[in-house]
Write a protein that holds these residues in place. Sequence first.
Motif, PDB file in Angstrom:
ATOM      1  N   THR A  71      18.128   3.604  -2.860  1.00  0.00           N
ATOM      2  CA  THR A  71      17.516   2.486  -3.567  1.00  0.00           C
ATOM      3  C   THR A  71      16.745   1.653  -2.564  1.00  0.00           C
ATOM      4  OG1 THR A  71      19.392   2.418  -5.111  1.00  0.00           O
ATOM      5  CG2 THR A  71      17.932   0.508  -5.086  1.00  0.00           C
ATOM      6  N   GLY A  72      15.473   1.413  -2.838  1.00  0.00           N
ATOM      7  CA  GLY A  72      14.642   0.653  -1.910  1.00  0.00           C
ATOM      8  C   GLY A  72      13.764  -0.348  -2.643  1.00  0.00           C
ATOM      9  N   PHE A  73      13.126  -1.198  -1.849  1.00  0.00           N
ATOM     10  CA  PHE A  73      12.256  -2.232  -2.415  1.00  0.00           C
ATOM     11  C   PHE A  73      11.016  -2.377  -1.539  1.00  0.00           C
ATOM     12  CE2 PHE A  73      10.830  -6.632  -3.068  1.00  0.00           C
ATOM     13  CZ  PHE A  73      10.733  -6.657  -4.460  1.00  0.00           C
ATOM     14  N   VAL A  74       9.841  -2.336  -2.178  1.00  0.00           N
ATOM     15  CA  VAL A  74       8.572  -2.482  -1.468  1.00  0.00           C
ATOM     16  C   VAL A  74       8.269  -3.974  -1.318  1.00  0.00           C
ATOM     17  CG1 VAL A  74       6.122  -1.927  -1.474  1.00  0.00           C
ATOM     18  CG2 VAL A  74       7.769  -0.299  -2.434  1.00  0.00           C
ATOM     19  N   LEU A  75       8.265  -4.483  -0.078  1.00  0.00           N
ATOM     20  CA  LEU A  75       8.101  -5.915   0.138  1.00  0.00           C
ATOM     21  C   LEU A  75       6.684  -6.399  -0.135  1.00  0.00           C
ATOM     22  CD1 LEU A  75      10.263  -6.452   3.364  1.00  0.00           C
ATOM     23  CD2 LEU A  75      10.902  -6.795   0.976  1.00  0.00           C
ATOM     24  N   ASN A  76       5.687  -5.564   0.104  1.00  0.00           N
ATOM     25  CA  ASN A  76       4.290  -5.956  -0.085  1.00  0.00           C
ATOM     26  C   ASN A  76       3.810  -5.471  -1.455  1.00  0.00           C
ATOM     27  OD1 ASN A  76       1.564  -6.503  -0.003  1.00  0.00           O
ATOM     28  ND2 ASN A  76       1.148  -5.353   1.862  1.00  0.00           N
ATOM     29  N   LYS A  77       3.495  -6.411  -2.357  1.00  0.00           N
ATOM     30  CA  LYS A  77       3.082  -6.039  -3.709  1.00  0.00           C
ATOM     31  C   LYS A  77       1.729  -5.337  -3.734  1.00  0.00           C
ATOM     32  CE  LYS A  77       0.910 -10.507  -4.778  1.00  0.00           C
ATOM     33  NZ  LYS A  77       0.922 -11.678  -5.699  1.00  0.00           N
ATOM     34  N   ASN A  78       0.973  -5.427  -2.636  1.00  0.00           N
ATOM     35  CA  ASN A  78      -0.332  -4.767  -2.570  1.00  0.00           C
ATOM     36  C   ASN A  78      -0.261  -3.363  -1.979  1.00  0.00           C
ATOM     37  OD1 ASN A  78      -1.721  -7.056  -3.602  1.00  0.00           O
ATOM     38  ND2 ASN A  78      -1.666  -8.011  -1.574  1.00  0.00           N
ATOM     39  N   PHE A  79       0.963  -2.884  -1.749  1.00  0.00           N
ATOM     40  CA  PHE A  79       1.142  -1.533  -1.212  1.00  0.00           C
ATOM     41  C   PHE A  79       1.759  -0.651  -2.284  1.00  0.00           C
ATOM     42  CE2 PHE A  79       3.815   1.720   0.747  1.00  0.00           C
ATOM     43  CZ  PHE A  79       2.905   2.342   1.575  1.00  0.00           C
ATOM     44  N   SER A  80       1.211   0.544  -2.469  1.00  0.00           N
ATOM     45  CA  SER A  80       1.690   1.462  -3.496  1.00  0.00           C
ATOM     46  C   SER A  80       2.497   2.598  -2.875  1.00  0.00           C
ATOM     47  CB  SER A  80       0.508   2.041  -4.288  1.00  0.00           C
ATOM     48  OG  SER A  80       0.954   3.076  -5.141  1.00  0.00           O
ATOM     49  N   LEU A  81       3.813   2.543  -3.023  1.00  0.00           N
ATOM     50  CA  LEU A  81       4.649   3.660  -2.597  1.00  0.00           C
ATOM     51  C   LEU A  81       4.558   4.810  -3.598  1.00  0.00           C
ATOM     52  CD1 LEU A  81       6.636   4.421  -0.310  1.00  0.00           C
ATOM     53  CD2 LEU A  81       8.494   3.707  -1.830  1.00  0.00           C
ATOM     54  N   ARG A  82       4.238   4.487  -4.847  1.00  0.00           N
ATOM     55  CA  ARG A  82       4.100   5.528  -5.869  1.00  0.00           C
ATOM     56  C   ARG A  82       2.937   6.469  -5.552  1.00  0.00           C
ATOM     57  NH1 ARG A  82       4.381   2.724 -11.718  1.00  0.00           N
ATOM     58  NH2 ARG A  82       4.196   4.912 -12.326  1.00  0.00           N
ATOM     59  N   SER A  83       1.924   5.968  -4.859  1.00  0.00           N
ATOM     60  CA  SER A  83       0.803   6.842  -4.504  1.00  0.00           C
ATOM     61  C   SER A  83       1.241   7.930  -3.524  1.00  0.00           C
ATOM     62  CB  SER A  83      -0.333   6.021  -3.888  1.00  0.00           C
ATOM     63  OG  SER A  83       0.039   5.495  -2.627  1.00  0.00           O
ATOM     64  N   LEU A  84       2.340   7.702  -2.798  1.00  0.00           N
ATOM     65  CA  LEU A  84       2.829   8.676  -1.827  1.00  0.00           C
ATOM     66  C   LEU A  84       3.887   9.583  -2.419  1.00  0.00           C
ATOM     67  CD1 LEU A  84       3.242   6.296   1.255  1.00  0.00           C
ATOM     68  CD2 LEU A  84       1.184   7.452   0.443  1.00  0.00           C
ATOM     69  N   TYR A  85       4.753   9.045  -3.273  1.00  0.00           N
ATOM     70  CA  TYR A  85       5.901   9.798  -3.754  1.00  0.00           C
ATOM     71  C   TYR A  85       5.637  10.577  -5.041  1.00  0.00           C
ATOM     72  CZ  TYR A  85       9.157   7.895  -0.315  1.00  0.00           C
ATOM     73  OH  TYR A  85       9.812   7.590   0.851  1.00  0.00           O
ATOM     74  N   ASN A  86       4.986   9.937  -6.044  1.00  0.00           N
ATOM     75  CA  ASN A  86       4.740  10.694  -7.272  1.00  0.00           C
ATOM     76  C   ASN A  86       3.256  10.791  -7.620  1.00  0.00           C
ATOM     77  OD1 ASN A  86       4.105   8.184  -8.328  1.00  0.00           O
ATOM     78  ND2 ASN A  86       5.338   8.450 -10.175  1.00  0.00           N
ATOM     79  N   ARG A  87       2.401  10.244  -6.760  1.00  0.00           N
ATOM     80  CA  ARG A  87       0.938  10.393  -6.857  1.00  0.00           C
ATOM     81  C   ARG A  87       0.390   9.934  -8.210  1.00  0.00           C
ATOM     82  NH1 ARG A  87       3.440  15.552  -4.359  1.00  0.00           N
ATOM     83  NH2 ARG A  87       3.749  14.672  -2.305  1.00  0.00           N
ATOM     84  N   GLN A  88       1.037   8.937  -8.790  1.00  0.00           N
ATOM     85  CA  GLN A  88       0.574   8.360 -10.049  1.00  0.00           C
ATOM     86  C   GLN A  88      -0.166   7.042  -9.827  1.00  0.00           C
ATOM     87  OE1 GLN A  88       0.295  10.738 -12.052  1.00  0.00           O
ATOM     88  NE2 GLN A  88       1.367   9.926 -13.828  1.00  0.00           N
ATOM     89  N   GLU A  89      -0.420   6.723  -8.570  1.00  0.00           N
ATOM     90  CA  GLU A  89      -1.272   5.593  -8.213  1.00  0.00           C
ATOM     91  C   GLU A  89      -2.127   6.004  -7.021  1.00  0.00           C
ATOM     92  OE1 GLU A  89       1.366   1.712  -9.651  1.00  0.00           O
ATOM     93  OE2 GLU A  89       1.198   2.175  -7.514  1.00  0.00           O
ATOM     94  N   TRP A  90      -3.172   5.204  -6.753  1.00  0.00           N
ATOM     95  CA  TRP A  90      -4.034   5.458  -5.610  1.00  0.00           C
ATOM     96  C   TRP A  90      -4.448   4.124  -4.990  1.00  0.00           C
ATOM     97  CZ3 TRP A  90      -4.868   9.288  -2.480  1.00  0.00           C
ATOM     98  CH2 TRP A  90      -5.959   9.261  -1.603  1.00  0.00           C
ATOM     99  N   GLN A  91      -4.282   4.032  -3.678  1.00  0.00           N
ATOM    100  CA  GLN A  91      -4.605   2.805  -2.954  1.00  0.00           C
ATOM    101  C   GLN A  91      -6.124   2.695  -2.753  1.00  0.00           C
ATOM    102  OE1 GLN A  91      -1.513   1.325  -1.443  1.00  0.00           O
ATOM    103  NE2 GLN A  91      -2.672  -0.575  -1.367  1.00  0.00           N
ATOM    104  N   LEU A  92      -6.677   1.515  -3.102  1.00  0.00           N
ATOM    105  CA  LEU A  92      -8.116   1.282  -2.953  1.00  0.00           C
ATOM    106  C   LEU A  92      -8.458   0.560  -1.659  1.00  0.00           C
ATOM    107  CD1 LEU A  92      -8.999   0.147  -6.580  1.00  0.00           C
ATOM    108  CD2 LEU A  92      -9.431   2.371  -5.542  1.00  0.00           C
ATOM    109  N   GLU A  93      -7.520  -0.233  -1.135  1.00  0.00           N
ATOM    110  CA  GLU A  93      -7.719  -0.955   0.117  1.00  0.00           C
ATOM    111  C   GLU A  93      -6.561  -0.667   1.057  1.00  0.00           C
ATOM    112  OE1 GLU A  93      -8.286  -5.083  -0.511  1.00  0.00           O
ATOM    113  OE2 GLU A  93      -9.872  -4.839  -2.021  1.00  0.00           O
ATOM    114  N   SER A  94      -6.846  -0.597   2.348  1.00  0.00           N
ATOM    115  CA  SER A  94      -5.808  -0.325   3.334  1.00  0.00           C
ATOM    116  C   SER A  94      -4.733  -1.404   3.273  1.00  0.00           C
ATOM    117  CB  SER A  94      -6.411  -0.281   4.741  1.00  0.00           C
ATOM    118  OG  SER A  94      -7.346   0.780   4.852  1.00  0.00           O
ATOM    119  N   SER A  95      -3.487  -0.961   3.326  1.00  0.00           N
ATOM    120  CA  SER A  95      -2.367  -1.893   3.232  1.00  0.00           C
ATOM    121  C   SER A  95      -1.104  -1.215   3.735  1.00  0.00           C
ATOM    122  CB  SER A  95      -2.175  -2.346   1.779  1.00  0.00           C
ATOM    123  OG  SER A  95      -1.131  -3.288   1.682  1.00  0.00           O
TER     124      SER A  95
END
Length: 304
Positions: free
Chosen positions: A141-165
Motif C-alpha cells: 500500500t503506497g501513497f503518491v505525495l505529488n498530485k501532479n505525478f502519475s504513478l498509473r502511467s507507469l504501472y497500468n499505463r492508463q494515464e500519460w504524463q504531459l509535463e516532467s514531474s
Amino acid sequence: MGQETQNHRIISYADQLAYGIDLSTDIDEFLVSNSDVGNFHLVSNNDLKLTLRFNYKFVSLSAGFAPEFLPGNDDDEQRGKSSYQNYQVNLFPGRVVQNVFFRRMKGFYVENTEDFVPAWTEDDPYLQFPDLKSITWGGSTGFVLNKNFSLRSLYNRQEWQLESSGSLIPMVHYEFTKLTNDFEDGSYGKENLVDIRADLGYFYNWVITPKVNVVPSLRAGLGPKFSKYTLDGVVEKNNYLVTEYGVGLRIGYNTDKLYMGLIGELNGTRYNDGDSNDISNNLWHGVFYIGYRFNAPEKLQKLF
C-alpha cells in the motif's frame, strides 16, 4: 481519445479498455554467503516470462507464466525443470496505490556448481533442487505525495504524463512465504516467513517529447522478517531485520491507442541470519511491453 485531468498535466485513458503483453527476462536469485562454506547461488530455470494484462478504470489485472516454448526455458536436462506463476491486482483509488499478488515458483539449480563440484564442466548438469518450492501471498500500500505525478502511467499505463514531474512515494509491503523441500535422504523441510517492510521511493517522469518519457527510480526500506523453520518435526523460530533496495529505469512511448516501452529494474532484500550467513534475494527484471486501448463495451461501463 484521452482526457486531460483537472490539473492539465496528465492525460487519462481510464475510460478505455486496455490489453497488454509483457515479455520479460527475469533472474530471481537467492544468495547465501558464509565465510566457512562460501557462496551458494540458487536460481530458477525460467529465463523468459510472459505476462498478460487487462486495465480498465482504476483496476489492473495481470497473469504471468514461464512457458517452455520461449527460448531459454527448455534446457531441463542441464538445469532442471522449473515452474512459475504470478497473479496480481493493482488498484488506484485517487493517489493511493494498492497491490495484491500471488506467486509460485518450483525448481531451482545452483548456478555456481563448479564451487562445489571440482570436476564439473559447463556441459554437465548443475546441482539441482527440483522439489524446492516457494509460494508467496503479499501486497503493498503506497501513497503518491505529488498530485501532479502519475504513478498509473507507469504501472497500468492508463494515464500519460504531459509535463516532467517527480514524487516521493512511501509504501508498506507485507508478505507471507512458504518454502518447502524434499531432500534426497528423505527429510522434509518447511519454512514459513512473514515480512513487513516500509520503504520510501522516488520516481521522476522526464517527458522527452509529447509521446516519449524516461523514468528513473530509486527506493530503500527496512523491516522485520519472522521465520519458523521445521525439519522432520524439529521447529526453530527466528526474527531478522531486513533491508530492502531497488533501482530502475523505464522508457515509454504512448499514443491514444498504442503504447509500448522498456523496463530495467533490480529489486532485492538482504539480511543476516545470526549464523554467519548473509542472505540476499535479488530480482533482476528486464521487460519489453506493448499494449492497445479499445473502447469499453457498454456492459462493462455499466458494471463500473
